[in-house]
Design a protein around this motif. Structure first.
Motif, mmCIF file in Angstrom:
data_model
loop_
_atom_site.group_PDB
_atom_site.id
_atom_site.type_symbol
_atom_site.label_atom_id
_atom_site.label_comp_id
_atom_site.label_asym_id
_atom_site.label_seq_id
_atom_site.Cartn_x
_atom_site.Cartn_y
_atom_site.Cartn_z
ATOM 1 N N GLU A 1 10.654 -11.207 11.322
ATOM 2 C CA GLU A 1 9.901 -12.100 10.877
ATOM 3 C C GLU A 1 8.292 -11.576 10.904
ATOM 4 O OE1 GLU A 1 12.015 -13.165 12.933
ATOM 5 O OE2 GLU A 1 13.203 -14.392 11.582
ATOM 6 N N MET A 2 7.799 -10.831 11.961
ATOM 7 C CA MET A 2 6.468 -10.260 12.171
ATOM 8 C C MET A 2 6.850 -9.012 10.861
ATOM 9 S SD MET A 2 5.821 -10.109 16.161
ATOM 10 C CE MET A 2 5.880 -11.798 17.119
ATOM 11 N N VAL A 3 7.629 -8.131 10.874
ATOM 12 C CA VAL A 3 7.783 -7.128 10.098
ATOM 13 C C VAL A 3 7.511 -7.585 8.399
ATOM 14 C CG1 VAL A 3 8.922 -5.350 9.060
ATOM 15 C CG2 VAL A 3 8.777 -5.745 11.513
ATOM 16 N N LEU B 1 10.644 -2.027 3.706
ATOM 17 C CA LEU B 1 11.834 -2.926 4.142
ATOM 18 C C LEU B 1 12.673 -3.525 3.102
ATOM 19 C CD1 LEU B 1 12.652 -4.742 6.866
ATOM 20 C CD2 LEU B 1 11.522 -6.635 5.515
ATOM 21 N N SER B 2 14.100 -3.095 3.171
ATOM 22 C CA SER B 2 14.945 -3.151 2.287
ATOM 23 C C SER B 2 15.695 -4.642 2.283
ATOM 24 C CB SER B 2 16.285 -2.006 2.630
ATOM 25 O OG SER B 2 16.923 -2.582 3.580
ATOM 26 N N PRO B 3 16.184 -4.695 1.131
ATOM 27 C CA PRO B 3 16.689 -6.186 0.804
ATOM 28 C C PRO B 3 17.715 -6.523 2.063
ATOM 29 C CG PRO B 3 16.797 -5.046 -1.186
ATOM 30 C CD PRO B 3 16.487 -4.057 -0.009
ATOM 31 N N ASP B 4 18.459 -5.632 2.710
ATOM 32 C CA ASP B 4 19.403 -5.719 3.706
ATOM 33 C C ASP B 4 18.843 -5.687 5.066
ATOM 34 O OD1 ASP B 4 21.317 -5.502 1.942
ATOM 35 O OD2 ASP B 4 21.487 -3.227 2.146
ATOM 36 N N ASN B 5 17.272 -6.048 5.104
ATOM 37 C CA ASN B 5 16.646 -6.187 6.310
ATOM 38 C C ASN B 5 16.604 -4.891 7.157
ATOM 39 O OD1 ASN B 5 14.883 -8.225 7.228
ATOM 40 N ND2 ASN B 5 16.446 -9.103 8.745
ATOM 41 N N GLU B 6 16.728 -3.908 6.432
ATOM 42 C CA GLU B 6 16.655 -2.576 7.183
ATOM 43 C C GLU B 6 15.169 -1.944 6.837
ATOM 44 O OE1 GLU B 6 19.788 -0.229 5.484
ATOM 45 O OE2 GLU B 6 21.535 -1.067 6.884
ATOM 46 N N MET B 7 14.856 -1.270 8.253
ATOM 47 C CA MET B 7 13.382 -0.824 7.959
ATOM 48 C C MET B 7 13.491 0.861 7.789
ATOM 49 S SD MET B 7 11.629 -2.586 11.414
ATOM 50 C CE MET B 7 13.163 -2.095 12.250
ATOM 51 N N GLN B 8 12.459 1.309 6.767
ATOM 52 C CA GLN B 8 12.815 2.706 6.343
ATOM 53 C C GLN B 8 11.461 3.406 6.542
ATOM 54 O OE1 GLN B 8 13.735 2.588 2.265
ATOM 55 N NE2 GLN B 8 15.659 1.618 2.523
ATOM 56 N N GLY C 1 0.653 -1.011 0.093
ATOM 57 C CA GLY C 1 -0.092 0.010 0.165
ATOM 58 C C GLY C 1 0.717 1.219 -0.056
ATOM 59 N N GLN C 2 0.062 2.451 0.396
ATOM 60 C CA GLN C 2 0.936 3.796 0.585
ATOM 61 C C GLN C 2 1.514 3.978 1.875
ATOM 62 O OE1 GLN C 2 1.252 5.580 -2.147
ATOM 63 N NE2 GLN C 2 0.275 3.917 -3.475
ATOM 64 N N THR C 3 1.114 3.379 2.887
ATOM 65 C CA THR C 3 1.539 3.757 4.234
ATOM 66 C C THR C 3 2.436 2.773 4.818
ATOM 67 O OG1 THR C 3 -0.610 2.765 5.286
ATOM 68 C CG2 THR C 3 -0.468 5.218 4.589
ATOM 69 N N GLY C 4 2.591 1.460 4.247
ATOM 70 C CA GLY C 4 3.225 0.519 4.786
ATOM 71 C C GLY C 4 2.495 -0.437 5.745
ATOM 72 N N ALA C 5 3.446 -0.897 6.619
ATOM 73 C CA ALA C 5 2.796 -1.891 7.591
ATOM 74 C C ALA C 5 2.561 -1.175 8.861
ATOM 75 C CB ALA C 5 3.619 -3.248 7.798
ATOM 76 N N TRP C 6 1.390 -1.620 9.599
ATOM 77 C CA TRP C 6 1.088 -1.020 10.869
ATOM 78 C C TRP C 6 0.974 -2.228 11.843
ATOM 79 C CZ3 TRP C 6 0.698 4.240 12.273
ATOM 80 C CH2 TRP C 6 0.518 5.045 11.416
ATOM 81 N N LEU C 7 1.608 -1.944 13.078
ATOM 82 C CA LEU C 7 1.899 -3.143 13.999
ATOM 83 C C LEU C 7 1.501 -2.354 15.227
ATOM 84 C CD1 LEU C 7 4.777 -3.546 11.870
ATOM 85 C CD2 LEU C 7 4.407 -6.016 12.879
ATOM 86 N N LYS C 8 1.210 -3.312 16.251
ATOM 87 C CA LYS C 8 0.918 -2.772 17.642
ATOM 88 C C LYS C 8 1.495 -3.728 18.708
ATOM 89 C CE LYS C 8 -3.247 -1.837 20.606
ATOM 90 N NZ LYS C 8 -4.811 -1.699 20.736
#
Length: 380
Positions: free
Chosen positions: A254-256, A172-179, A150-157
């Motif tokens: 894994e959850m992300v 999420l980048s190929p190097d497992n980095e969150m942006q 989507g446009q906003t990515g993932a939401w977790l709680k």
């Protein structure tokens, strides 16, 4: 009986393999045509990383296991119908019946074959397809520089000892980095305690995230802030910029990645664990519960398909009439695939019981197949 089993199994397996190969070749072509628009593009980080035709072929090839999982019940139905109808047209099945192949014995033979495809479908859908899908997304992310939804990515709680956190991860980048990470902290009264934003975050050892170049805003709300007796009190906001900020959390990589992937592309265990995480944190898990039960029931549809194909062996065919019945098998398979997806959406909108929304298409086609078996086989 061993000779009959070898004959039927050999014919049916060859026909199913041919049908599945045809479908996969068709989907491979469509996926490849869709990927042609990305040729020559790069992530912008490394100019040498240009998306070429070999990368497109590899990406499309990694999607094949998932297509095979989705198309296997349809292939089983069409291949079995073709063999049963051809045996009936050539009177070979009549000879097999006079040799002792009764309706119940024939049903048992096909159910054993269907059970093998159930195991095969479960293995493909639960182990091979999720792994290949993840590899395909990582390959694509290397040249698009992200995995997102989507446009906003993932939401977790996540609920912790005293406060509740809502997290937004855009990519999420190929190097497992969150942006594009945002962390919102709420107290037990539902008031915002702090917000933390960072352009980049990584997973650290010891159940924590490291937010790089984080901008943190902390809100201090005075006691009785919302009361009418102190209308002039105001909240205090303090902003700090940190080179690195360590945020302890049990939200794993894994959850992300699960949250950023389509739920139908996950494994059964991943879906089960993610549903438990959502339930533990008070989030709605209806969509993921439906996908979990679809993962459980979908391989069993291979049994339904072989039962549905058996009555075709007891029909009488004129010369050249077999094509019409094979076409009917194609329409039945496509209708099952569409109905399976439609009931998932309806169950999510209507808030049905997840297992019922996932099992209803299979139960309907099971009733139809048993009805056809009873009418065309047993009563005639």
């Amino acid at each position: 009986m061993k000779t009959i089993r070898r004959l039927i199994y050999g014919e049916v397996l060859a026909a199913i393999a041919l049908v599945a190969l045809g479908f996969l070749a068709l989907f491979f072509f469509f996926d490849l045509v869709d990927e042609l628009q990305y040729l020559g593009k790069s992530s912008g980080i490394n100019a040498a990383d240009i998306y070429q035709i070999r990368h497109a072929l590899l990406y499309v090839g990694l999607l094949i296991p998932n297509h095979l999982y989705e198309l296997l019940p349809i292939s089983v139905l069409i291949g079995t119908i073709f063999v049963m109808a051809r045996l009936a047209q050539s009177s070979e099945y009549t000879i097999l019946r006079t040799s002792g192949l009764g309706p119940w014995r024939a049903l048992k033979l096909l159910l054993v074959l269907g059970a093998l495809f159930v195991v095969f479908s479960f293995a493909i859908g639960d182990y091979v397809a999720p792994a290949s899908e993840r590899a395909a997304q990582l390959l694509k992310a290397r040249y698009q520089n992200k995995i997102t939804i989507g446009q906003t990515g993932a939401w977790l709680k996540e609920k912790q000892a005293y406060n509740t956190y809502v997290v937004n991860v855009k990519t999420l980048s190929p190097d497992n980095e969150m942006q594009g990470v945002q962390v919102f902290e709420f107290n037990n009264k539902g008031l915002v305690v702090s917000t933390t934003q960072a352009p980049l975050a990584t997973f650290a050892a010891g159940d924590a995230w490291l937010l790089h170049k984080a901008v943190r805003a902390e809100f201090e709300v005075p006691t009785g802030f919302a009361s009418a007796s102190k209308p002039h009190d105001s909240a205090k906001v303090s902003r700090t910029t940190l080179e690195t900020f360590r945020w302890p959390t049990e939200i794993s990589a894994e959850m992300v990645s699960v949250a950023l992937l389509k739920p139908e592309r996950m494994g059964t265990i991943d879906l089960f664990n993610y549903v438990r995480h959502l339930d533990a944190n008070g989030q709605t898990a209806q969509r993921y519960e439906i996908e979990f039960w679809k993962k459980v029931f979908y391989p069993l549809s291979c049994l339904v398909m072989v039962i549905l194909a058996l009555p075709f062996a007891y029909l009488h065919f004129r010369s050249g009439g077999i094509a019409g019945y094979v076409f009917a098998g194609v329409m039945i398979g496509i209708s099952f695939f569409l109905l399976n997806n439609v009931f998932g959406y309806i169950g999510n909108l209507r808030n049905w019981m997840p297992w019922l929304a996932a099992a209803t298409p299979g139960l309907l086609y099971m009733a139809v197949s048993l009805g056809a078996f009873g009418w065309l086989v047993l009563r005639r």
